[in-house]
Motif scaffolding. Structure first.
Motif, mmCIF file in Angstrom:
data_model
loop_
_atom_site.group_PDB
_atom_site.id
_atom_site.type_symbol
_atom_site.label_atom_id
_atom_site.label_comp_id
_atom_site.label_asym_id
_atom_site.label_seq_id
_atom_site.Cartn_x
_atom_site.Cartn_y
_atom_site.Cartn_z
ATOM 1 N N GLN A 55 0.843 -1.201 0.000
ATOM 2 C CA GLN A 55 0.000 0.000 0.000
ATOM 3 C C GLN A 55 0.878 1.252 0.000
ATOM 4 N N VAL A 56 1.926 1.245 0.779
ATOM 5 C CA VAL A 56 2.876 2.372 0.795
ATOM 6 C C VAL A 56 3.551 2.506 -0.565
ATOM 7 N N TYR A 57 3.950 1.404 -1.155
ATOM 8 C CA TYR A 57 4.564 1.427 -2.486
ATOM 9 C C TYR A 57 3.617 2.054 -3.517
ATOM 10 N N ARG A 58 2.335 1.664 -3.457
ATOM 11 C CA ARG A 58 1.366 2.225 -4.412
ATOM 12 C C ARG A 58 1.249 3.736 -4.245
ATOM 13 N N GLY A 59 1.140 4.197 -3.013
ATOM 14 C CA GLY A 59 1.054 5.634 -2.759
ATOM 15 C C GLY A 59 2.277 6.372 -3.271
ATOM 16 N N THR A 60 3.442 5.795 -3.064
ATOM 17 C CA THR A 60 4.687 6.390 -3.557
ATOM 18 C C THR A 60 4.694 6.419 -5.080
ATOM 19 N N ALA A 61 4.215 5.355 -5.712
ATOM 20 C CA ALA A 61 4.166 5.293 -7.177
ATOM 21 C C ALA A 61 3.218 6.348 -7.735
ATOM 22 N N TYR A 62 2.056 6.534 -7.097
ATOM 23 C CA TYR A 62 1.120 7.572 -7.537
ATOM 24 C C TYR A 62 1.795 8.945 -7.472
ATOM 25 N N ARG A 63 2.445 9.232 -6.339
ATOM 26 C CA ARG A 63 3.115 10.539 -6.170
ATOM 27 C C ARG A 63 4.205 10.741 -7.204
ATOM 28 N N ARG A 64 4.988 9.708 -7.481
ATOM 29 C CA ARG A 64 6.073 9.834 -8.454
ATOM 30 C C ARG A 64 5.520 10.158 -9.838
ATOM 31 N N ALA A 65 4.446 9.502 -10.237
ATOM 32 C CA ALA A 65 3.854 9.760 -11.553
ATOM 33 C C ALA A 65 3.352 11.204 -11.640
ATOM 34 N N LEU A 66 2.717 11.696 -10.571
ATOM 35 C CA LEU A 66 2.214 13.069 -10.584
ATOM 36 C C LEU A 66 3.351 14.088 -10.547
ATOM 37 N N GLU A 67 4.419 13.777 -9.818
ATOM 38 C CA GLU A 67 5.594 14.663 -9.787
ATOM 39 C C GLU A 67 6.206 14.783 -11.177
ATOM 40 N N LEU A 68 6.346 13.651 -11.857
ATOM 41 C CA LEU A 68 6.923 13.672 -13.204
ATOM 42 C C LEU A 68 6.027 14.446 -14.168
ATOM 43 N N LEU A 69 4.725 14.282 -14.051
ATOM 44 C CA LEU A 69 3.801 15.029 -14.900
ATOM 45 C C LEU A 69 3.968 16.534 -14.656
ATOM 46 N N ALA A 70 4.092 16.930 -13.400
ATOM 47 C CA ALA A 70 4.281 18.353 -13.076
ATOM 48 C C ALA A 70 5.616 18.865 -13.616
ATOM 49 N N GLU A 71 6.667 18.044 -13.543
ATOM 50 C CA GLU A 71 7.979 18.442 -14.071
ATOM 51 C C GLU A 71 7.928 18.662 -15.576
ATOM 52 N N GLU A 72 7.057 17.910 -16.254
ATOM 53 C CA GLU A 72 6.955 17.994 -17.709
ATOM 54 C C GLU A 72 5.857 18.946 -18.167
ATOM 55 N N GLN A 73 5.310 19.748 -17.259
ATOM 56 C CA GLN A 73 4.206 20.662 -17.562
ATOM 57 C C GLN A 73 4.443 21.465 -18.845
#
Length: 178
Positions: A11-29
């Motif tokens: 469950q912690v891994y999934r939450g971390t994976a969600y955050r990483r995907a959103l961080e990368l999307l924001a970096e590529e804005q």
């Protein structure tokens, strides 16, 4: 480690994976098309009853696998990641991938984007999903992401995103290849 601790760890891994995907999307804005997508409105979260209801009517009638099945799979196989991709209150895509008992491969079992061509994340469902699955697979120390039973018409789309057939005719991409 107990099964309960495994569930919590994943469950912690999934939450971390969600955050990483959103961080990368924001970096590529700046590179997004259209560039005015408000990435602060994008959410990744587990597939819930609300997400399943929002996707009602997306898929084909009589499909062998359905989003309703994901809830049971999550309990049976904790080494999986399910995600609902939202833009504000609009569901734009969902995915489910699972490593089951593998120490090498995570399989993308279900992936679906909203069939409406005007949804705000059109063209981003697969890349955002892959980023999250890749991050999850890294935490599990896996080597491959495999598309389970890819639809023939979707194969070129997967190939445009780095997937290729291996010598066993599996459509795969190496973890970390994004």
């Amino acid at each position: 480690m107990s099964r309960r601790n495994d569930h919590l760890k994943f469950q912690v891994y999934r939450g971390t994976a969600y955050r990483r995907a959103l961080e990368l999307l924001a970096e590529e804005q700046a590179t997004l098309d259209p560039p005015d997508i408000d990435v602060s409105r994008v959410r990744l979260e587990p597939i819930t009853h609300a997400a399943v209801e929002a996707s009602d009517g997306w898929g084909e009638e009589g499909a062998l696998l359905s989003w309703e099945d994901v809830s049971a799979w999550k309990h049976k196989w904790p080494k999986g990641i399910d995600l609902a991709l939202w833009y504000g209150v609009e569901l734009c895509g969902m995915a489910y991938a699972n490593a089951r008992d593998s120490r090498i491969t995570i399989k993308l079992i279900l992936l679906e984007g909203k069939p409406d061509d005007t949804h705000p994340l059109k063209g981003y469902v697969l890349p955002v999903t892959l980023t999250a699955i890749d991050a999850f697979a890294r935490m599990l120390k896996l080597q491959w992401i495999e598309i389970q039973d890819p639809a023939t018409g979707a194969i070129p789309w997967y190939q445009q995103h780095g997937f290729a057939f291996d010598d066993q005719r599996r459509l795969v991409i190496s973890v970390g290849a994004e």
